[in-house]
Design a protein around this motif. Structure first.
Motif: not given
Length: 338
Positions: A78-91, A35-40, A45-48, A28-33
């Motif tokens: 920020g670009v790196a975090r966005a790309i990696l967030s799609a895969w649920g990657a670690p920090e 992620q610790p990767l996107l903490k900052g 909604g669908d915008l971070l 879900t968008p909530q679960a994606t947002a």
């Protein structure tokens, strides 16, 4: 024109080893947002957002199918975090990707070319572009168009069935044999109004009888008996896979006759060489879908990670059959990067 990213293969290999690739895209968008990767980032909604960096989540229903980011040239973090967030990657994955994005040589190339890298599972794809005003990157489900698949000799199911299954297979492959006899295959075949099955040959070089079996199946297909022949071929799998080439070819003829093929046209067809046509199709699959092994199963253009996973099948159907559909959503987004 798209070029393969030079940096992602090794990084994706590490993510795949940890089971991370494609995992977050179905959430879900909530679960994606969350992620610790996107903490900052601040989520609405669908915008971070974080400063001038914007991450937009493309979704169908409550399933995220793509992560799109625009950022100033200076915010490679920020670009790196966005790309990696799609895969649920670690920090811990961020510094390696950021290092590449910061590389002047890569930036020079990204300024003139759209880079694309499909993950090793074939289920998701990352696209990166650097423009004068900043970065654009899009990581999304990989949806292959129907044109990526060769024309099949025989389909099973109704042409207007909502779920199209493309089976890339090798008759001598034991895992393909398991697929043929699986509960999933039985269900697909029992629902012709729901599933249309399309078989594509991909005979592997280390299976010497796979190509002769594929040629025999084409001869059965000429008489409308492909699926009946293939059933008999799989029933006799433990027999013909242990035979010599001449013995196996005689078995293939018997299977075709048992499937209802008429002998005279069958023998004429078996006397011809269909290998060039079959291998041309396999080569196209390798080039357009990066197929490296069998079986590979695609549902409405998305590669199945596990064809026995009913929840995955439901998820793919949910994002491909509901309007406007994952293919249209991702294509519209990709137009902004081209």
């Amino acid at each position: 024109m798209r070029f393969r990213l030079p940096f992602l293969p090794s990084l994706l290999a590490a993510l795949l080893a940890g089971g991370g690739a494609q995992a977050q895209l179905w959430h879900t968008p909530q679960a994606t947002a969350a992620q610790p990767l996107l903490k900052g980032f601040q989520a609405q909604g669908d915008l971070l957002t974080r400063g001038q960096t914007r991450i937009e989540l493309d979704r169908i229903g409550q399933r995220v199918i793509g992560v799109y980011v625009t950022a100033p040239r200076s915010d490679t973090d920020g670009v790196a975090r966005a790309i990696l967030s799609a895969w649920g990657a670690p920090e811990t994955a961020v510094p390696d990707l950021k290092k590449v994005l910061d590389d002047p040589g890569f930036q020079q190339q990204a300024a003139t070319r759209l880079f694309e890298e499909v993950d090793q599972s074939g289920g998701s794809v990352a696209n990166v572009r650097l423009r004068q005003d900043g970065w654009q990157a899009y990581t999304a489900l990989k949806v292959y168009p129907q044109s990526a698949f060769p024309k099949e000799s025989a389909s099973l199911g109704q042409g207007n069935a909502p779920a199209r299954l493309d089976l890339v297979s090798d008759f001598q492959c034991p895992y393909c044999h398991q697929l043929w006899n699986s509960v999933s295959m039985a269900e697909w075949r029992s629902k012709p109004g729901v599933y249309q099955l399309n078989y594509h040959h991909f005979p592997l070089s280390f299976h010497p009888l796979a190509l002769p079996a594929a040629q025999a199946s084409e001869c059965a297909a000429e008489q409308g008996r492909f699926w009946e022949f293939s059933d008999r071929l799989n029933e006799g799998f433990d027999t013909w896979t242990r035979q010599t080439d001449p013995e196996a070819r005689r078995s293939f003829r018997d299977y075709a006759l048992g499937a209802g093929a008429a002998p005279e046209p069958l023998d004429r067809c078996l006397g011809q060489d269909h290998s060039r046509q079959i291998m041309a199709g396999a080569d196209r699959l390798q080039r357009s879908l990066n197929v490296t092994g069998t079986p590979s199963v695609y549902l409405n253009g998305i590669k199945l990670g596990n064809y026995n996973d009913a929840s995955e099948i439901r998820a793919i159907r949910a994002v491909t059959e509901a309007g406007p559909g994952a293919a249209n959503v991702t294509e519209q987004r990709l137009k902004t990067l081209r």
